[in-house]
Motif scaffolding. Structure first.
Motif, PDB file in Angstrom:
ATOM      1  N   ALA A 292      50.063  30.073  31.293  1.00 43.21           N
ATOM      2  CA  ALA A 292      49.225  30.091  32.497  1.00 43.21           C
ATOM      3  C   ALA A 292      47.768  30.190  32.062  1.00 43.21           C
ATOM      4  CB  ALA A 292      49.598  31.270  33.395  1.00 43.21           C
ATOM      5  N   THR A 293      46.868  29.908  32.986  1.00 40.72           N
ATOM      6  CA  THR A 293      45.439  30.020  32.674  1.00 40.72           C
ATOM      7  C   THR A 293      45.032  31.489  32.714  1.00 40.72           C
ATOM      8  OG1 THR A 293      44.715  29.852  34.984  1.00 40.72           O
ATOM      9  CG2 THR A 293      45.030  27.786  33.757  1.00 40.72           C
ATOM     10  N   GLN A 294      43.987  31.805  31.973  1.00 35.50           N
ATOM     11  CA  GLN A 294      43.477  33.175  31.981  1.00 35.50           C
ATOM     12  C   GLN A 294      42.978  33.567  33.369  1.00 35.50           C
ATOM     13  OE1 GLN A 294      40.914  34.444  28.760  1.00 35.50           O
ATOM     14  NE2 GLN A 294      41.766  32.891  27.375  1.00 35.50           N
ATOM     15  N   GLN A 295      42.425  32.595  34.093  1.00 40.47           N
ATOM     16  CA  GLN A 295      41.936  32.874  35.441  1.00 40.47           C
ATOM     17  C   GLN A 295      43.086  33.289  36.358  1.00 40.47           C
ATOM     18  OE1 GLN A 295      39.888  29.585  37.239  1.00 40.47           O
ATOM     19  NE2 GLN A 295      39.138  30.783  38.963  1.00 40.47           N
ATOM     20  N   THR A 296      44.204  32.576  36.247  1.00 38.99           N
ATOM     21  CA  THR A 296      45.379  32.909  37.066  1.00 38.99           C
ATOM     22  C   THR A 296      45.903  34.295  36.726  1.00 38.99           C
ATOM     23  OG1 THR A 296      46.016  30.584  37.271  1.00 38.99           O
ATOM     24  CG2 THR A 296      47.729  32.235  37.642  1.00 38.99           C
ATOM     25  N   ILE A 297      46.036  34.568  35.447  1.00 43.43           N
ATOM     26  CA  ILE A 297      46.570  35.865  35.016  1.00 43.43           C
ATOM     27  C   ILE A 297      45.635  37.000  35.423  1.00 43.43           C
ATOM     28  CG2 ILE A 297      47.210  37.261  33.020  1.00 43.43           C
ATOM     29  CD1 ILE A 297      49.221  35.075  33.767  1.00 43.43           C
ATOM     30  N   SER A 298      44.326  36.795  35.276  1.00 44.65           N
ATOM     31  CA  SER A 298      43.357  37.836  35.671  1.00 44.65           C
ATOM     32  C   SER A 298      43.486  38.170  37.143  1.00 44.65           C
ATOM     33  CB  SER A 298      41.930  37.383  35.363  1.00 44.65           C
ATOM     34  OG  SER A 298      41.722  37.271  33.985  1.00 44.65           O
ATOM     35  N   SER A 299      43.642  37.131  37.969  1.00 45.82           N
ATOM     36  CA  SER A 299      43.782  37.341  39.409  1.00 45.82           C
ATOM     37  C   SER A 299      45.055  38.127  39.731  1.00 45.82           C
ATOM     38  CB  SER A 299      43.800  35.984  40.125  1.00 45.82           C
ATOM     39  OG  SER A 299      44.069  36.147  41.504  1.00 45.82           O
ATOM     40  N   GLN A 300      46.163  37.756  39.079  1.00 46.49           N
ATOM     41  CA  GLN A 300      47.427  38.450  39.337  1.00 46.49           C
ATOM     42  C   GLN A 300      47.384  39.895  38.819  1.00 46.49           C
ATOM     43  OE1 GLN A 300      49.798  37.216  41.155  1.00 46.49           O
ATOM     44  NE2 GLN A 300      48.894  35.184  41.329  1.00 46.49           N
ATOM     45  N   LEU A 301      46.730  40.105  37.694  1.00 48.62           N
ATOM     46  CA  LEU A 301      46.609  41.461  37.154  1.00 48.62           C
ATOM     47  C   LEU A 301      45.771  42.351  38.070  1.00 48.62           C
ATOM     48  CD1 LEU A 301      46.094  40.675  33.365  1.00 48.62           C
ATOM     49  CD2 LEU A 301      47.971  42.018  34.332  1.00 48.62           C
ATOM     50  N   LYS A 302      44.746  41.770  38.666  1.00 43.78           N
ATOM     51  CA  LYS A 302      43.927  42.532  39.606  1.00 43.78           C
ATOM     52  C   LYS A 302      44.779  43.032  40.769  1.00 43.78           C
ATOM     53  CE  LYS A 302      39.753  42.155  42.463  1.00 43.78           C
ATOM     54  NZ  LYS A 302      38.651  41.252  42.913  1.00 43.78           N
ATOM     55  N   ASP A 303      45.648  42.162  41.272  1.00 44.40           N
ATOM     56  CA  ASP A 303      46.523  42.553  42.379  1.00 44.40           C
ATOM     57  C   ASP A 303      47.557  43.583  41.920  1.00 44.40           C
ATOM     58  OD1 ASP A 303      47.284  42.322  45.101  1.00 44.40           O
ATOM     59  OD2 ASP A 303      48.994  41.099  44.523  1.00 44.40           O
ATOM     60  N   LEU A 304      48.081  43.417  40.711  1.00 40.41           N
ATOM     61  CA  LEU A 304      49.051  44.369  40.183  1.00 40.41           C
ATOM     62  C   LEU A 304      48.431  45.752  39.972  1.00 40.41           C
ATOM     63  CD1 LEU A 304      50.974  42.111  37.633  1.00 40.41           C
ATOM     64  CD2 LEU A 304      51.967  43.269  39.624  1.00 40.41           C
ATOM     65  N   ARG A 305      47.159  45.770  39.618  1.00 41.03           N
ATOM     66  CA  ARG A 305      46.471  47.065  39.477  1.00 41.03           C
ATOM     67  C   ARG A 305      46.370  47.759  40.830  1.00 41.03           C
ATOM     68  NH1 ARG A 305      41.063  47.089  35.918  1.00 41.03           N
ATOM     69  NH2 ARG A 305      41.327  49.310  36.324  1.00 41.03           N
ATOM     70  N   LYS A 306      46.054  46.985  41.872  1.00 40.63           N
ATOM     71  CA  LYS A 306      45.975  47.558  43.208  1.00 40.63           C
ATOM     72  C   LYS A 306      47.317  48.122  43.654  1.00 40.63           C
ATOM     73  CE  LYS A 306      42.168  44.808  45.116  1.00 40.63           C
ATOM     74  NZ  LYS A 306      41.787  43.825  46.185  1.00 40.63           N
ATOM     75  N   LYS A 307      48.384  47.434  43.258  1.00 43.91           N
ATOM     76  CA  LYS A 307      49.730  47.881  43.637  1.00 43.91           C
ATOM     77  C   LYS A 307      50.233  49.031  42.770  1.00 43.91           C
ATOM     78  CE  LYS A 307      51.163  43.314  45.333  1.00 43.91           C
ATOM     79  NZ  LYS A 307      51.994  42.118  45.056  1.00 43.91           N
ATOM     80  N   GLY A 308      49.519  49.342  41.701  1.00 42.81           N
ATOM     81  CA  GLY A 308      49.901  50.461  40.857  1.00 42.81           C
ATOM     82  C   GLY A 308      50.887  50.134  39.750  1.00 42.81           C
ATOM     83  N   TYR A 309      51.125  48.829  39.485  1.00 44.27           N
ATOM     84  CA  TYR A 309      52.097  48.453  38.462  1.00 44.27           C
ATOM     85  C   TYR A 309      51.498  48.455  37.051  1.00 44.27           C
ATOM     86  CZ  TYR A 309      55.685  47.028  41.823  1.00 44.27           C
ATOM     87  OH  TYR A 309      56.648  47.025  42.806  1.00 44.27           O
TER      88      TYR A 309
END
Length: 771
Positions: free
Chosen positions: A325-342
């Motif tokens: 995957a692109t780094q941009q895609t992964i960064s976006s998903q990681l940001k959401d995962l941080r919000k969810k506490g994962y």
């Protein structure tokens, strides 16, 4: 564990409050403050609303349980407060449903006051009317009581209420100021943190931190004490115990819940008693974590599964590469995962490194991948951390073949063989994570070196690096007192040397000398360490003016056949310096000549020895020898990758104090100037001339006559005429001489120099430029 000390892993409220009090660590001040605020809410019109935020397993429910327990134990609040602790698994999508949950929770605590049967007529009403009816019923039954609502997972509650439900709840609280909320949340969601949200600025928010190593050791010790295992509690306070708890941070991430899990196993004498309960616990926990991962969108699920498979944080570019995957895609998903506490992130320079927030989540991924039903890595690593290699081997021999316990032990032994001692490795990595980049450059290799000799030494060095000198010294005392097992004389000697270094850092020279004395007297101590101790003790004694004892220590090092060359070289240098100060010229020269004949001396010491020997020859009137020695020293220093040309102030002083005739003095200064010019050291000689002015000004009772000073200056100016590299030094030197010719009284003379040049001269003369 004994029966009364049942510690629930997922529901601390099921554990006896007295037991929770007994093991409570880290948050005593926070709890006392919370109790005080609830008391103020109950006794005044000022209502407090508290929110404790932290990932799963960080002790939120433990804290809230103790808060409610302490309030219940306060007889003065019984007539003022009513507590409604909501069931965290129930859902409220409207204010009506929330009020109903509050009423039912009150009924469970106060059944005579809040009868569930009283709600029956409400169910015949329309929703809005039922909401008003129930609100009125609650308020009437509360009378003069304050209502304390305890809500776990407030983020989930607000999510189900939605914006309209939140607004109605906020309006209810404002219109009826009888309610105080104590809540927990896994993260600070937008419903609380955004300025436009109904509850922005409403809660006093406390972020719950994970356990430090010290707090984790305290928690495990408290659990052992509660369970009647005093010897385990004592072990955890020892150096060996602290070392093992430090390594366990690798498995726990500082998570309270995992330490409570592991506490059940650190005292098991029989390996079967450890493996089977651990496996059973994993079976019970796996569905919970698997379900949480299934809730995620596919891309986020893949990220979490990848991070679960790793035992180290990973940067975005690595995750993106592995998942195509692109780094941009992964960064976006990681940001959401941080919000969810994962996931959580840590910075390393400009790079963000990501890892799973809850270490136990790794288990469920490993269980799914472990189709052969082999040993689980988390338990294998626990065995590698908690037991030494010899103990693993002996336990394996005692296990019957074919059993699960033996399989785990064999796996732990195999991984130790392939990957080395995990506990020692994690000790080093733990300190690296705590020290930061700058301190790591200074300390990391040193800690690693000590850990290879002894975990206790590594632990002491790491604490010293962190600035915990008292802890470091306490650990070193355990080593030297023999409380860390049967350690070799070499390890004990290293402990005394390390203790000496800490004492010197704290300007405790007497304690440093005492430590070195113990090392010197230590039976079977390695010769090289004894020599180092004698050398260091000699240097300390010399700095205190005790030259006889210092000379004796240096002489012992010089006469030791197995001492390291570097220590012998330094001992010769310092003893030669003592002889020179005491006017034992022949002995001094002999030491410096011997030093220069030895291989292994550092360039700095060799150049310094050449310069000092040249000074000796100048004072002896052996000019040719002085010039040759000086030339050799400057050439050796100049030819290095990082040139070192020493300080020639004493050489300049030797010329000044000599009884040479003006003509011979002029000739020799001309020759000296040529040597410094030829070796690119003109600026060093200029600096020495300026520093010598300070020697004359600060140490001479009577300054030389103006005529002598002028003759001295003119000679040097003539020697360096038309040498560009000397012009700055010459300008400062000339102004300094003019100042001394005034008797050192007219500081206006210094104004002939610009500000930068004036500061150089003022520093040499020890003059405050502001005066």
């Amino acid at each position: 564990m004994i029966d009364h000390a049942f510690l629930s892993i997922f529901t601390p409220s099921r554990t006896r409050p007295e037991d929770l009090e007994a093991i409570f660590v880290q948050r005593q001040d926070m709890l006392e403050d919370a109790v005080a605020r609830v008391r103020e809410s109950a006794t005044t019109h000022h209502k407090h609303h508290l929110l404790f935020v932290g990932p799963r397993g960080t002790g939120k429910t433990h804290l809230v349980t103790l808060l409610v327990h302490r309030i219940n134990q306060d007889d003065s609040l019984n007539g003022l407060l009513r507590v409604a602790w909501l069931n965290e698994d129930e859902t409220s999508t409207t204010l009506l449903e929330l009020l109903q949950r509050i009423y039912i929770a009150l009924g469970k605590r106060y059944p005579d006051e809040y009868r569930e049967a009283s709600l029956e007529q409400m169910f015949d009403l329309e929703a809005e009317e039922a909401e008003r009816w129930l609100a009125d019923l609650l308020l009437r039954k509360l009378k003069d009581h304050t209502l304390l609502v305890v809500v776990e997972n407030l983020d989930a509650l607000f999510g189900s209420l939605g914006k309209l439900g939140q607004q109605k709840l906020r309006a209810f609280i404002q219109e009826h100021p009888v309610l105080s909320i104590v809540a927990t949340a896994q993260r600070l969601v937008d419903d609380i943190s955004k300025r436009k949200s109904a509850f922005f600025g409403f809660f006093q928010t406390e972020q719950l931190k994970v356990l430090s190593v010290e707090q984790a050791a305290e928690l495990l010790g408290n659990i052992a004490t509660l369970s009647g295992q005093g010897e385990v509690a004592s072990f955890l306070r020892s150096t060996t115990g602290r070392s093992r708890v430090r390594a366990l941070h690798h498995l726990s991430g500082g998570n309270h819940r995992i330490y409570i899990v592991l506490s059940q196993f650190i005292t098991r004498a029989n390996i079967n008693d450890l493996v089977e309960p651990f496996s059973k616990m994993i079976d019970e926990m796996t569905p919970y974590y698997q379900e949480r991962i299934r809730w995620l969108p596919p891309q986020q699920r893949k990220i979490v599964e990848y991070l679960c498979s790793r035992d180290r944080p990973a940067p975005v570019k690595m995750i993106a590469r592995r998942l195509f995957a692109t780094q941009q895609t992964i960064s976006s998903q990681l940001k959401d995962l941080r919000k969810k506490g994962y996931v959580q992130a840590a910075q390393r320079g400009r790079e963000s490194l990501y890892e799973i927030t809850e270490p136990l989540m790794r288990i469920c991924v490993e269980v799914k991948e472990n189709q052969a039903n082999g040993p689980l890595r988390i338990l294998v690593d626990f065995l590698r951390i908690w037991y030494d290699g010899e103990e693993l081997n002996s336990r394996q021999e005692a296990c019957k073949s074919g059993g699960m316990a033996r399989a785990y032990l064999e796996s732990a032994i195999k991984r130790n063989t392939l990957h080395g001692n995990l506990r020692k490795k994690l000790l080093v990595e733990g300190f690296r994570a705590e020290l930061g980049d700058e301190k790591n450059r200074q300390w990391s290799s040193r800690i690693e070196s000590y850990v290879t000799q002894s975990e206790a030494l590594g632990l002491a060095c790491g604490e010293w690096a962190k600035g915990n000198d008292a802890k470091a010294l306490a650990t070193l005392k355990e080593i030297t007192d023999g409380r860390c097992g049967d350690l070799s004389p070499g390890v004990k000697a290293q402990a005394w040397l390390l203790a000496c270094a800490i004492h010197l850092k704290n300007n405790s020279d007497e304690s440093a000398i005492e430590s070195l004395g113990f090392l010197v007297d230590l039976e079977d101590a390695p010769v090289d360490l004894v020599a180092k101790a004698l050398k260091i003790r000699g240097m300390i004694l010399q700095s205190h003016g005790d030259t006889d004892k210092a000379n004796a220590d240096f002489s012992m090092v010089i006469n030791m056949t197995d001492a390291l060359t570097e220590d012998v070289v330094e001992a010769l240098y310092f003893r030669g310096g003592i002889y020179w100060v005491e006017n034992s010229v022949e002995k001094s020269a002999a030491d410096f000549k011997t030093l220069l004949c030895l291989d292994g001396a550092s360039v700095k010491l060799r150049v310094d020895a050449h310069i000092t020997l040249a000074e000796i020859h100048i004072n002896d009137g052996r000019w040719s020898a002085a010039l040759e020695t000086l030339t050799n020293g400057l050439k050796e220093g100049k030819d290095q990758e990082q040139p070192y040309l020493s300080d020639s102030t004493e050489v300049v002083g030797a010329f000044f104090e000599s009884s040479l005739t003006p003509r011979i003095m002029q000739e020799r200064i001309q020759e000296l100037a040529r040597v410094y010019r030829d070796n690119g050291a003109t600026s060093q000689l200029g600096e020495a001339l300026i520093k010598h002015l300070g020697v004359l000004y600060c140490t001479e009772a009577d300054l030389p006559s103006p005529e002598s000073l002028e003759r001295w200056t003119s000679t040097w100016e003539e020697a360096f005429s038309n040498v560009d590299a000397f012009q700055l030094s010459q300008r400062i030197f000339r102004t300094g001489i003019d100042f001394l010719k005034s008797g050192g009284k007219d500081q206006n003379i210094l104004l002939d120099l610009n500000q930068e040049e004036r500061k150089i001269l003022e520093q040499a003369l020890c003059i405050n430029g502001d005066s």
